[in-house]
Design a protein around this motif. Sequence first.
Motif, short mmCIF file in Angstrom:
data_model
loop_
_atom_site.label_atom_id
_atom_site.label_comp_id
_atom_site.label_asym_id
_atom_site.label_seq_id
_atom_site.Cartn_x
_atom_site.Cartn_y
_atom_site.Cartn_z
N ASN A 177 -93.96 128.06 -26.43
CA ASN A 177 -92.65 127.76 -26.92
C ASN A 177 -92.28 126.73 -25.88
OD1 ASN A 177 -89.57 127.47 -27.38
ND2 ASN A 177 -89.99 129.25 -28.75
N ARG A 231 -89.30 123.40 -25.03
CA ARG A 231 -88.06 122.86 -25.32
C ARG A 231 -88.08 121.24 -25.29
NH1 ARG A 231 -81.84 123.82 -25.32
NH2 ARG A 231 -82.69 125.24 -27.03
N GLN A 262 -84.89 121.83 -31.62
CA GLN A 262 -84.99 121.25 -30.06
C GLN A 262 -86.16 122.12 -29.66
OE1 GLN A 262 -81.71 121.19 -27.59
NE2 GLN A 262 -82.77 120.20 -26.09
N ASP A 263 -86.39 123.51 -29.97
CA ASP A 263 -87.45 124.26 -29.47
C ASP A 263 -88.75 124.09 -30.57
OD1 ASP A 263 -85.96 125.52 -27.22
OD2 ASP A 263 -84.89 126.52 -28.79
N LYS A 264 -89.97 123.83 -29.72
CA LYS A 264 -90.95 123.79 -30.61
C LYS A 264 -92.05 124.87 -30.12
CE LYS A 264 -94.21 121.31 -32.85
NZ LYS A 264 -95.26 120.25 -32.20
N GLU A 265 -92.18 125.67 -31.11
CA GLU A 265 -93.15 126.94 -31.28
C GLU A 265 -94.53 126.29 -31.83
OE1 GLU A 265 -92.24 131.30 -31.41
OE2 GLU A 265 -92.79 130.51 -33.38
N TRP A 304 -90.98 115.64 -23.20
CA TRP A 304 -90.88 116.95 -22.36
C TRP A 304 -90.51 116.79 -20.95
CZ3 TRP A 304 -91.54 120.16 -26.23
CH2 TRP A 304 -92.50 119.87 -27.29
#
Length: 369
Positions: A12, A14, A27-30, A324
């Motif tokens: 996870n 951000r 906005q959060d990438k899992e 990132w």
Amino acid sequence: MPLKQIKLHKLNMRLKAPFTTSFGTFQDKEFFVTECIDREGNRGFGESVAFTSPWYSEETVKTNEHVIEDFLIKALKENDIEHPDQVSELFAPFKRNNMAKSAVEGAIWDLYAKRKNISLAKAIGGEKTEIDVGISIGIQPTVKDLLNTVDHYVQEGYKRIKIKIKPGWDVDVLREVRKHFPDTPIMADANSAYTLKDIDHLKQLDDLDLTMIEQPLEHDDIVDHAKLQAVMETPICLDESIHSLADARKAIELGSCKIINIKIGRVGGLTEAKRIHDYCRDHDIAVWCGGMLEAGVGRAHNIALTTLSQFILPGDTAGSSRYWEQDIIKPEVTVKDGVIHVPDKPGIGYDIDDEALEKFTVDVKTFQL
């Protein structure tokens, strides 16, 4: 290849800033990083690109996990692999789920290249030593914010600007951007936000000298796109509609597009991406490599793919720092004057930052082969 283990790292991370398309904002990438390990200890890495919600396609992080664990790994256990091209044939009985397939196949391609002591780019037949890249800009709060963002990336030297659009944020916005940046290559990405009822509205884009409009109509359509392309001068680029070589062939024969965006995850891996590339090369259809907000592993795979000859338009593979605060590879991907220099180290060309990988990992599973 004597495969010993597959590790499924669930991460996870951000994004530096929220990213907005016609689908929504997040906005959060899992996602998953897949790791294939052989009996000599060599490690190959792939990355899943599905989102947590089925916005872009029917696949999600959870469905990727299910398909990889319950079907793809089992298939690898029961079969020997000599070359990565065999993986797509092995996975063919399992319908769709291309992003899950790509995540596993990508790790095997990386491992294969490392075992051969060659770069992934060379392993798939790439020849370029540097690639041109553009930038993708999400929907901004105001036109002024958008103009400032475009100016920032033009000053950084990116070769093309892609702007997300949707009804109510399209022609007038793009007209304003074109007025301020008359010579900048600009494309619009609609992410399936329109229908044929919008033909007259979309035809206004012909006055703006856009490089293309990407996927204006339904996500699985090639018929209506042919009708739209017949009355528009602006080249249509297909994205979500193309899942295979068969899809690309049909779209080209129908005249549905003049450009195709090849995304490794969307088409099921590098092997199918190469096939689509070769067909487009033989039929004089320009291609480019789209992005899915990848971390470093997926970004490295995109760089390798873009070294193939028919990738004549700048792709979406911006530098790591665009998205990132910290990436999971060393060194991070960097862009200078809109150009990425292709690494020549074995495999994807970048080292995994194991500390960063562990930092962002929320779960990891190990499977013996």
